[in-house]
Design a protein around this motif. Sequence first.
Motif, PDB file in Angstrom:
ATOM      1  N   GLY A   1       7.787   5.808   5.754  1.00  0.00           N
ATOM      2  CA  GLY A   1       8.373   7.128   5.613  1.00  0.00           C
ATOM      3  C   GLY A   1       7.392   8.212   5.211  1.00  0.00           C
ATOM      4  O   GLY A   1       7.744   9.393   5.188  1.00  0.00           O
ATOM      5  N   LYS A   2       6.134   7.845   4.900  1.00  0.00           N
ATOM      6  CA  LYS A   2       5.157   8.841   4.442  1.00  0.00           C
ATOM      7  C   LYS A   2       4.281   9.320   5.599  1.00  0.00           C
ATOM      8  O   LYS A   2       4.015   8.584   6.536  1.00  0.00           O
ATOM      9  N   LYS A   3       3.842  10.562   5.503  1.00  0.00           N
ATOM     10  CA  LYS A   3       2.957  11.148   6.504  1.00  0.00           C
ATOM     11  C   LYS A   3       1.697  11.673   5.816  1.00  0.00           C
ATOM     12  O   LYS A   3       1.667  11.872   4.606  1.00  0.00           O
ATOM     13  N   SER A   4       0.665  11.915   6.620  1.00  0.00           N
ATOM     14  CA  SER A   4      -0.565  12.477   6.064  1.00  0.00           C
ATOM     15  C   SER A   4      -0.525  14.002   6.135  1.00  0.00           C
ATOM     16  O   SER A   4       0.289  14.596   6.838  1.00  0.00           O
ATOM     17  N   LEU A   5      -1.431  14.621   5.406  1.00  0.00           N
ATOM     18  CA  LEU A   5      -1.555  16.072   5.350  1.00  0.00           C
ATOM     19  C   LEU A   5      -2.898  16.476   5.957  1.00  0.00           C
ATOM     20  O   LEU A   5      -3.719  15.621   6.283  1.00  0.00           O
ATOM     21  N   VAL A   6      -3.126  17.785   6.098  1.00  0.00           N
ATOM     22  CA  VAL A   6      -4.388  18.272   6.650  1.00  0.00           C
ATOM     23  C   VAL A   6      -5.029  19.245   5.669  1.00  0.00           C
ATOM     24  O   VAL A   6      -4.362  20.140   5.142  1.00  0.00           O
ATOM     25  N   LEU A   7      -6.328  19.055   5.440  1.00  0.00           N
ATOM     26  CA  LEU A   7      -7.117  19.959   4.609  1.00  0.00           C
ATOM     27  C   LEU A   7      -8.242  20.545   5.448  1.00  0.00           C
ATOM     28  O   LEU A   7      -8.707  19.921   6.402  1.00  0.00           O
ATOM     29  N   LYS A   8      -8.692  21.750   5.072  1.00  0.00           N
ATOM     30  CA  LYS A   8      -9.800  22.405   5.767  1.00  0.00           C
ATOM     31  C   LYS A   8     -10.752  23.004   4.738  1.00  0.00           C
ATOM     32  O   LYS A   8     -10.306  23.551   3.723  1.00  0.00           O
TER      33      LYS A   8
ATOM     34  N   ASN B   1      16.730  -1.652  -2.675  1.00  0.00           N
ATOM     35  CA  ASN B   1      17.149  -0.522  -3.519  1.00  0.00           C
ATOM     36  C   ASN B   1      16.017   0.040  -4.371  1.00  0.00           C
ATOM     37  O   ASN B   1      16.245   0.907  -5.213  1.00  0.00           O
ATOM     38  N   PHE B   2      14.787  -0.450  -4.160  1.00  0.00           N
ATOM     39  CA  PHE B   2      13.674   0.056  -4.967  1.00  0.00           C
ATOM     40  C   PHE B   2      12.946   1.168  -4.225  1.00  0.00           C
ATOM     41  O   PHE B   2      12.535   1.009  -3.074  1.00  0.00           O
ATOM     42  N   GLU B   3      12.772   2.277  -4.915  1.00  0.00           N
ATOM     43  CA  GLU B   3      11.931   3.361  -4.410  1.00  0.00           C
ATOM     44  C   GLU B   3      11.462   4.200  -5.595  1.00  0.00           C
ATOM     45  O   GLU B   3      12.082   4.187  -6.667  1.00  0.00           O
ATOM     46  N   TYR B   4      10.365   4.895  -5.389  1.00  0.00           N
ATOM     47  CA  TYR B   4       9.828   5.755  -6.442  1.00  0.00           C
ATOM     48  C   TYR B   4       9.393   7.076  -5.815  1.00  0.00           C
ATOM     49  O   TYR B   4       8.666   7.084  -4.814  1.00  0.00           O
ATOM     50  N   ASP B   5       9.850   8.173  -6.386  1.00  0.00           N
ATOM     51  CA  ASP B   5       9.510   9.500  -5.877  1.00  0.00           C
ATOM     52  C   ASP B   5       8.381  10.057  -6.737  1.00  0.00           C
ATOM     53  O   ASP B   5       8.601  10.523  -7.852  1.00  0.00           O
TER      54      ASP B   5
ATOM     55  N   LYS C   1       8.667   3.852  -0.693  1.00  0.00           N
ATOM     56  CA  LYS C   1       9.665   2.817  -0.424  1.00  0.00           C
ATOM     57  C   LYS C   1       9.063   1.861   0.589  1.00  0.00           C
ATOM     58  O   LYS C   1       8.730   2.263   1.703  1.00  0.00           O
ATOM     59  N   PHE C   2       8.904   0.606   0.192  1.00  0.00           N
ATOM     60  CA  PHE C   2       8.214  -0.364   1.028  1.00  0.00           C
ATOM     61  C   PHE C   2       9.143  -1.020   2.034  1.00  0.00           C
ATOM     62  O   PHE C   2      10.315  -1.291   1.737  1.00  0.00           O
ATOM     63  N   ASP C   3       8.604  -1.268   3.219  1.00  0.00           N
ATOM     64  CA  ASP C   3       9.334  -2.095   4.176  1.00  0.00           C
ATOM     65  C   ASP C   3       8.995  -3.561   3.904  1.00  0.00           C
ATOM     66  O   ASP C   3       8.298  -3.886   2.928  1.00  0.00           O
ATOM     67  N   ALA C   4       9.471  -4.457   4.749  1.00  0.00           N
ATOM     68  CA  ALA C   4       9.294  -5.893   4.510  1.00  0.00           C
ATOM     69  C   ALA C   4       7.835  -6.314   4.500  1.00  0.00           C
ATOM     70  O   ALA C   4       7.473  -7.335   3.890  1.00  0.00           O
ATOM     71  N   ARG C   5       6.974  -5.533   5.157  1.00  0.00           N
ATOM     72  CA  ARG C   5       5.552  -5.891   5.227  1.00  0.00           C
ATOM     73  C   ARG C   5       4.724  -5.274   4.106  1.00  0.00           C
ATOM     74  O   ARG C   5       3.537  -5.583   3.973  1.00  0.00           O
ATOM     75  N   GLY C   6       5.326  -4.369   3.319  1.00  0.00           N
ATOM     76  CA  GLY C   6       4.572  -3.715   2.253  1.00  0.00           C
ATOM     77  C   GLY C   6       4.013  -2.373   2.655  1.00  0.00           C
ATOM     78  O   GLY C   6       3.182  -1.796   1.942  1.00  0.00           O
TER      79      GLY C   6
ATOM     80  N   ARG D   1       0.860  -1.192   0.000  1.00  0.00           N
ATOM     81  CA  ARG D   1       0.000   0.000   0.000  1.00  0.00           C
ATOM     82  C   ARG D   1       0.887   1.230   0.000  1.00  0.00           C
ATOM     83  O   ARG D   1       1.970   1.234   0.607  1.00  0.00           O
ATOM     84  N   VAL D   2       0.392   2.305  -0.648  1.00  0.00           N
ATOM     85  CA  VAL D   2       1.217   3.501  -0.805  1.00  0.00           C
ATOM     86  C   VAL D   2       0.757   4.637   0.109  1.00  0.00           C
ATOM     87  O   VAL D   2       1.253   5.758  -0.003  1.00  0.00           O
ATOM     88  N   GLU D   3      -0.185   4.358   1.007  1.00  0.00           N
ATOM     89  CA  GLU D   3      -0.646   5.345   1.984  1.00  0.00           C
ATOM     90  C   GLU D   3      -0.269   4.874   3.393  1.00  0.00           C
ATOM     91  O   GLU D   3      -0.325   3.677   3.674  1.00  0.00           O
ATOM     92  N   PRO D   4       0.113   5.796   4.281  1.00  0.00           N
ATOM     93  CA  PRO D   4       0.436   5.401   5.659  1.00  0.00           C
ATOM     94  C   PRO D   4      -0.764   4.740   6.335  1.00  0.00           C
ATOM     95  O   PRO D   4      -1.917   5.065   6.024  1.00  0.00           O
ATOM     96  N   ASP D   5      -0.501   3.833   7.261  1.00  0.00           N
ATOM     97  CA  ASP D   5      -1.623   3.189   7.950  1.00  0.00           C
ATOM     98  C   ASP D   5      -2.141   4.093   9.077  1.00  0.00           C
ATOM     99  O   ASP D   5      -1.616   5.176   9.338  1.00  0.00           O
TER     100      ASP D   5
END
Length: 378
Positions: A357-364, A337-341, A348-353, A142-146
Amino acid sequence: MKNKFVLSLCILILVVMFSASCFATEKILFFIVGPMTGDSASMGIQMKEGAELAIREINGSGGVNGKELGYIAGDDVANPNQAVIISKKFSLNKDILFVLGHNNSSCSISALPVWDKAGVPVISPTNTAPILTRLGHKNYFRVEPDDTIMISQLSKLAVIELGFKNIALIWENSDYGKGMRDVGVEAIPELGAKVLCDETYVPMVDRDYSSQITKFKGAGVDCVLFLGEYTAAALFLKQSKVLAFDAKVLGSSGCSNPKLIEIAGETSEGFYAIAGFDPNDKREKQAKFIKAFESVSKNKPGEWGAHSYDIVYMVKKAIEMGGTTREKLIQVLHQDNFEYDGVTGKIKFDARGDVPGKKSLVLKVEDGKYVTFIPKKF
């Protein structure tokens, strides 16, 4: 005899040229699955729009290793049972290299055993339930933080940034909702606030939230964390106005869709939501993507469109690094060595997928649209 040889040679050349032409136009096929109809349809439609934009750009630039990209779409209606039915059908299609989906955590949890058995890589643009990467499916990413990250940030927004102390949780009765609720009930007391009420609802079934609102009002709640998706949150906002309940409402990433504003109208003013992508991002790469997305869609891109766009480009890179089969694609995505910007940040995935390293943002919501909100206290 010479003429026969020349004729045979010409035929052979034509056959080789025809075969090469067929190979050049052979498509790399993937499967997009999410809610294309129902209360969550805007999410699935954005997934398709983001993927289609990436496909158009990639194919217009020569494709991937000389091949064009193409996709098949499936509608799971945000229903776990339908997700299983779809996965059983399309996992048999050997031409499908990977799955872009599902949107809903419950759908992924139900369908993953089927995709895993067939060895199909599954890359979700939006799943956040922490349990998903603890189930042992090596084919899942998954490409979104849990929610251990996202709901912790939402709790900090409520307590640290906005200063609320008496919190209510209302969460959809699903793996997605329960995962968020479990994080919230631990994080909020640790920040020095109280969880006064803890209520649930059935997504795509419940439409009346008056009993929960009345309970929150009587308990003295000053802030509500709405842990679900945009249609339900919009109805909650409208009914809160009718019942003169004026507590501040903050939503999970499933609420960051502009459809919430469309449904809730003026009652959405001042609503906050965490999100995996900011549709107002002015940075060059992001601004270019937003402009391109708006040329093919009626809406600004949310995390559904942006993450799907990134997934297609990410898989392109993985294929070019050798991920040309299902098994090899899984291996490449797991490589150190795999990552995509991408437009949503570094993937960049860890061993669990997961993408730790990603964080969420805030909208109003201000003046009828989502704007960027940057916390100053955390």
